[in-house]
Design a protein around this motif. Structure first.
Motif, PDB file in Angstrom:
ATOM      1  N   LEU B 158      -1.396  -4.273  -1.168  1.00  0.00           N
ATOM      2  CA  LEU B 158      -2.066  -4.311   0.138  1.00  0.00           C
ATOM      3  C   LEU B 158      -2.800  -5.633   0.305  1.00  0.00           C
ATOM      4  O   LEU B 158      -2.772  -6.239   1.370  1.00  0.00           O
ATOM      5  CB  LEU B 158      -3.049  -3.142   0.275  1.00  0.00           C
ATOM      6  N   GLY B 161      -0.973  -8.415   1.488  1.00  0.00           N
ATOM      7  CA  GLY B 161      -0.667  -8.407   2.908  1.00  0.00           C
ATOM      8  C   GLY B 161       0.540  -7.565   3.288  1.00  0.00           C
ATOM      9  O   GLY B 161       1.052  -7.686   4.397  1.00  0.00           O
ATOM     10  N   LEU B 162       1.011  -6.713   2.372  1.00  0.00           N
ATOM     11  CA  LEU B 162       2.166  -5.881   2.693  1.00  0.00           C
ATOM     12  C   LEU B 162       1.738  -4.653   3.512  1.00  0.00           C
ATOM     13  O   LEU B 162       0.704  -4.059   3.229  1.00  0.00           O
ATOM     14  CB  LEU B 162       2.844  -5.414   1.400  1.00  0.00           C
ATOM     15  N   PRO B 163       2.533  -4.269   4.503  1.00  0.00           N
ATOM     16  CA  PRO B 163       2.232  -3.025   5.214  1.00  0.00           C
ATOM     17  C   PRO B 163       2.599  -1.819   4.350  1.00  0.00           C
ATOM     18  O   PRO B 163       3.352  -1.957   3.377  1.00  0.00           O
ATOM     19  CB  PRO B 163       3.137  -3.103   6.451  1.00  0.00           C
ATOM     20  N   THR B 164       2.056  -0.660   4.734  1.00  0.00           N
ATOM     21  CA  THR B 164       2.249   0.552   3.930  1.00  0.00           C
ATOM     22  C   THR B 164       3.718   0.808   3.621  1.00  0.00           C
ATOM     23  O   THR B 164       4.081   1.128   2.495  1.00  0.00           O
ATOM     24  CB  THR B 164       1.669   1.759   4.688  1.00  0.00           C
ATOM     25  N   SER B 165       4.576   0.625   4.629  1.00  0.00           N
ATOM     26  CA  SER B 165       5.987   0.954   4.428  1.00  0.00           C
ATOM     27  C   SER B 165       6.587   0.099   3.318  1.00  0.00           C
ATOM     28  O   SER B 165       7.356   0.587   2.495  1.00  0.00           O
ATOM     29  CB  SER B 165       6.753   0.749   5.727  1.00  0.00           C
ATOM     30  N   GLN B 166       6.192  -1.181   3.294  1.00  0.00           N
ATOM     31  CA  GLN B 166       6.757  -2.057   2.259  1.00  0.00           C
ATOM     32  C   GLN B 166       6.143  -1.780   0.891  1.00  0.00           C
ATOM     33  O   GLN B 166       6.829  -1.903  -0.126  1.00  0.00           O
ATOM     34  CB  GLN B 166       6.551  -3.526   2.621  1.00  0.00           C
ATOM     35  N   ARG B 179      -0.035   6.557   1.763  1.00  0.00           N
ATOM     36  CA  ARG B 179      -1.169   6.780   2.662  1.00  0.00           C
ATOM     37  C   ARG B 179      -2.197   7.707   2.025  1.00  0.00           C
ATOM     38  O   ARG B 179      -3.402   7.463   2.096  1.00  0.00           O
ATOM     39  CB  ARG B 179      -0.671   7.370   3.991  1.00  0.00           C
ATOM     40  N   ARG B 194      -9.577   0.710   5.272  1.00  0.00           N
ATOM     41  CA  ARG B 194      -8.594   0.010   4.451  1.00  0.00           C
ATOM     42  C   ARG B 194      -8.964  -1.460   4.282  1.00  0.00           C
ATOM     43  O   ARG B 194      -8.846  -2.018   3.201  1.00  0.00           O
ATOM     44  CB  ARG B 194      -7.270   0.099   5.207  1.00  0.00           C
ATOM     45  N   ASP B 195      -9.404  -2.074   5.403  1.00  0.00           N
ATOM     46  CA  ASP B 195      -9.728  -3.499   5.361  1.00  0.00           C
ATOM     47  C   ASP B 195     -10.851  -3.785   4.365  1.00  0.00           C
ATOM     48  O   ASP B 195     -10.828  -4.786   3.651  1.00  0.00           O
ATOM     49  CB  ASP B 195     -10.122  -4.003   6.754  1.00  0.00           C
TER      50      ASP B 195
END
Lengths: 566, 209
Positions: B158, B161-166, B179, B194-195
């Motif tokens: 995370l 910088g990867l989104p959840t799907s990746q 998640r 999350r941030d």
């Protein structure tokens, strides 16, 4: 009366009705068999009773009632024609019946076909669509044959053609209705093309041999030609079969995995450090053997959201869900039954792979947790040392210094440098063994600060850093510890005056650390520090070597992959 | 004569500092306090106050500010075991006059007090580079200690910088699993979003390949 009994009785009622209809429809034929030769009038209707038999079969199965009833009704057609012929017939009735049939045969066949198509009906979905397609194709074939026969053949042959056509239709309808899966419509064409090609090759060779034989005037050229044709057909068939099989393999995958397939897919596996890569390989294997466009494996007991057009299979081991297999078939209507069977055969193996990988990942996590706890514990101890012992030593140094200024004694004069040494040792322990010097990820800066703590008292520590590539944190920490331990060893045990430290990355993706001193050298007993550093280096996929340097001192040499092993 | 006030809760450091100051000509020890309360009760005005950064009843930098309001002429030097950039910036921001490491050579400590008395800024002066290096590398508490390797693996991706799907695809997990674990992680880290977790991870050195 239970509903099951009711439905059973209902089904048998249908069968009885179909049997009666078949009987009525077969009446003209049965009567015709009584004659010395079956009259053409009886032969015309001989095809329709087959519909009754097919209808009984379908009604007995209890599925597709509409098709079953329509077939049973179609069995009555010969009886109906007989009923039309009877009022105007003489004795025997056969010529009149033949007349009626001859004038109405095309219309009756056409109506039969329309009725069958109506009964089969159209429903969305792959199987009903294929069913209707085959029915229509065969209807066209039967109808055109009947029309051609009507114009070129004598009535008896016509009747025979119609009978055969109706029998084949009855068989086809029963088969199509009962079949739970139907192959894509182009595949039987593939078979036909393969067979036609083979026969064409055989025929061409046969004709060629016959022509050549005739010209060369060999005895019995026809025999030689026939032999050549049969032989070349037999020889060509494996080629056609291979062509057909490879065409099917492109569509459905290989169906099985050979050891060679597995070897090719897993070729680079030994270079991979994450056990999860095995899942990607397993997914590739499933895709290759079952002909899916995309296959994804997921770990864990959660059932993932299945994307549109994908199919999911839960993976179970001992009743526990260990993962999910997601498949993306080429066809938006889902995989062919053949592909589903292949996947289902592979499921237990894939589930075991998932379980094994899951366990390996868990073990890896546990190992990392232990390492982190060890690091945290070490950091806590060092923190206690620094924050607890540090002020004590500082305060004592100040008091000794204060006393020394007032009343210098030999004791105080020796105590002050001892205390200074103790403070230096503490600093080195704290800074050398904790990776927190690397909090800002600047290995060069951290190494410079580290070597600075050793400088002084005529001892010289030279540092040359040429780190071009980014190092993973684990590797940076290892390099830092290696340098700290190397310098400490050189100064403490080697009594060195000059230590040269070189840290550089190579093009091959390694970082090389050399610590060379001009100390007394001699046999090197790997201390606890060195042993644990060696373990760390090996764990990261690198190596550590201790050797005597040219100048008489000791050379420590370590090589680590810049990315580390994990 | 420079009047010196010392504030440190560590008895050995306090007695050492006291002896050191008393041994120096030109320095006069006017008060040795062991807490902020004791320091605030001092009535004799000193020229220089040497204050420990961490006091049992408060923060050394705040105490320095308070004393400076009482005696505007006072020079305040913060004394600590840790070479902490944040603390240096904070003490300068509070208008204090210097920052000194306890582990320095005793003579350097005296020199620093003299420097401060003259009105110059003391910034780790008197502390050799080695002292600063050691103090800077003293272990700190790890904000990510509450997480285990399974969580860290996800947080690391995370932070990259990867989104959840990746993240899910990379770890062969269902996005739902990721998640769930992220929301567990927020509880463990006691952060709201999350941030914030990603910021903590970044500060903790994650996300570097």
């Amino acid at each position: 009366m239970s509903s099951a009994e009711a439905s059973a009785r209902g089904a048998s009622t249908g069968v009885v009705v179909a049997a009666v209809a078949t009987g009525f429809g077969a009446l003209p034929l049965v009567a015709g068999i009584g004659e010395t030769t079956i009259p053409t009038g009886a032969l015309y209707g001989a095809g329709w009773p087959a519909f009754g038999v097919a209808g009984a079969l379908l009604l007995d199965r209890g599925t597709e009632q509409r098709v079953g009833r329509t077939l049973a009704a179609l069995a009555l057609v010969p009886a109906l024609i007989l009923a039309i012929a009877l009022p105007t017939a003489g004795d025997p009735i056969w010529p009149r019946l033949e007349d009626v049939w001859r004038s109405a045969d095309i219309v009756v066949v056409l109506l039969t076909l329309v009725l069958l198509a109506w009964a089969m009906g159209y429903a969305p979905g792959r199987t009903p669509r294929r069913r209707l397609f085959w029915l229509l194709v065969w209807s066209v074939v039967v109808f055109s044959t009947v029309v051609v026969a009507d114009s070129v053949l004598d009535p008896r042959a016509q009747a025979l053609v119609i009978t055969l056509g109706m029998w084949s239709l009855a068989g086809l309808v029963a088969r199509l209705t009962i079949a739970s899966e139907l192959r894509p419509v182009d595949e039987p064409f593939l078979d036909v093309v393969a067979a036609a090609l083979t026969l064409a090759i055989g025929a061409a060779v046969g004709v060629g041999v016959a022509l050549a034989g005739t010209r060369a005037d060999i005895p019995a050229p026809d025999l030689a030609a026939a032999f050549a044709a049969v032989t070349s057909t037999a020889l060509a068939w494996p080629a056609a079969a291979w062509w057909r099989r490879s065409w099917l393999a492109r569509r459905y995958g290989t169906g099985t995995l050979t050891p060679a397939d597995v070897a090719a897919i897993t070729a680079d596996l030994h270079q991979l450090t994450d056990p999860r890569e095995l899942l990607a390989k397993a997914a590739e294997m499933v895709a290759a053997s079952s002909g899916h466009r995309d296959v994804t494996l997921m770990l864990g007991e959660d059932s993932p959201d299945v994307p549109d057009g994908w199919v999911d299979h839960p993976l179970l081991v001992g009743g526990d869900r260990v993962g999910t297999l997601l498949l993306n078939p080429d066809d938006p209507e889902g995989p062919e039954p053949r592909q589903v069977r292949t996947v289902e055969q592979l499921l237990p193996t894939v589930a075991l792979v998932c379980r094994a990988v899951g366990l390996a990942v868990e073990a890896d996590h546990a190992r990392q947790d232990v390492a982190r706890e060890r690091d945290a514990e070490r950091a806590r101890i060092l923190g206690d040392l620094h924050d607890g012992l540090g002020p004590v030593l500082a305060g004592m140094s100040m008091r000794v210094q204060a006393e020394l200024r007032r009343t210098p004694t030999p004791l105080l004069e020796s105590l002050a440098p001892d205390l200074a040494e103790a403070r230096g040792d503490l600093r080195r322990i704290v800074s050398g063994l904790t990776p927190s010097a690397l909090h800002d990820a600047d290995l060069t800066g951290a190494l410079e600060r580290l070597t600075a703590t050793f400088d002084g008292d005529g001892r010289q520590v030279e540092l040359a850093v040429a780190v071009e590539d980014p190092l993973s944190r684990e590797v940076a920490v290892a390099v830092y510890r290696f340098v700290a331990e190397g310098i400490t060893n050189a100064l403490r045990h080697g009594r060195a005056n000059h230590v040269a430290v070189q840290v550089a990355t190579t093009v091959a993706g390694h970082v090389v650390v050399d610590v060379q001193d001009d100390g007394i050298g001699g046999p090197i007993a790997p201390g606890v520090g060195l042993t644990s550093l060696r373990q760390r280096a090996e764990h990261l996929g690198g190596s550590l070597a201790v050797a005597s340097a040219n100048g008489g001192g000791v050379l420590l040499h370590a090589e680590l992959p810049t990315k580390g092993a994990a | 004569m420079t009047r010196v006030m010392l504030v440190d809760d560590h008895p050995i450091v306090l007695s050492g500092l006291s002896a050191l100051v008393e041994s120096e000509d030109g320095l006069e020890l006017v008060a040795a306090a062991r807490s902020a309360a004791e320091a605030n009760a001092v009535t004799t005005e000193p020229d220089v106050a040497v204050i420990d950064l961490e006091l049992p009843d408060g923060d050394g930098i705040e105490l320095g500010g308070t004393l400076k309001r009482t005696w505007p002429e006072l020079r305040v030097v913060v004394l600590t075991m840790h070479a902490d950039n944040q603390a240096v910036i904070r003490s300068l921001g509070a208008g204090l006059d210097g920052y000194l490491l306890k582990d320095s050579d005793p003579e350097d400590v005296l020199a620093a007090i003299h420097t401060a008395a003259r009105g110059a800024l003391v910034l780790g002066r008197g502390a050799s580079e080695a002292v600063v290096a050691a103090a800077a590398s003293a272990p700190r508490t790890d904000a990510l200690a509450a997480l285990d390797a399974r969580d860290l693996e996800i947080l690391d991706l995370l932070v990259q910088g990867l989104p959840t799907s990746q993240v899910a695809a990379r770890l062969f997990l269902a996005p739902k699993t990721v998640r769930n674990r992220v929301s567990d992680m927020l509880t463990k880290l006691d952060v709201a979003s999350r941030d914030e977790a990603i910021a903590l991870g970044q500060a903790g050195g994650l996300g570097r390949t």
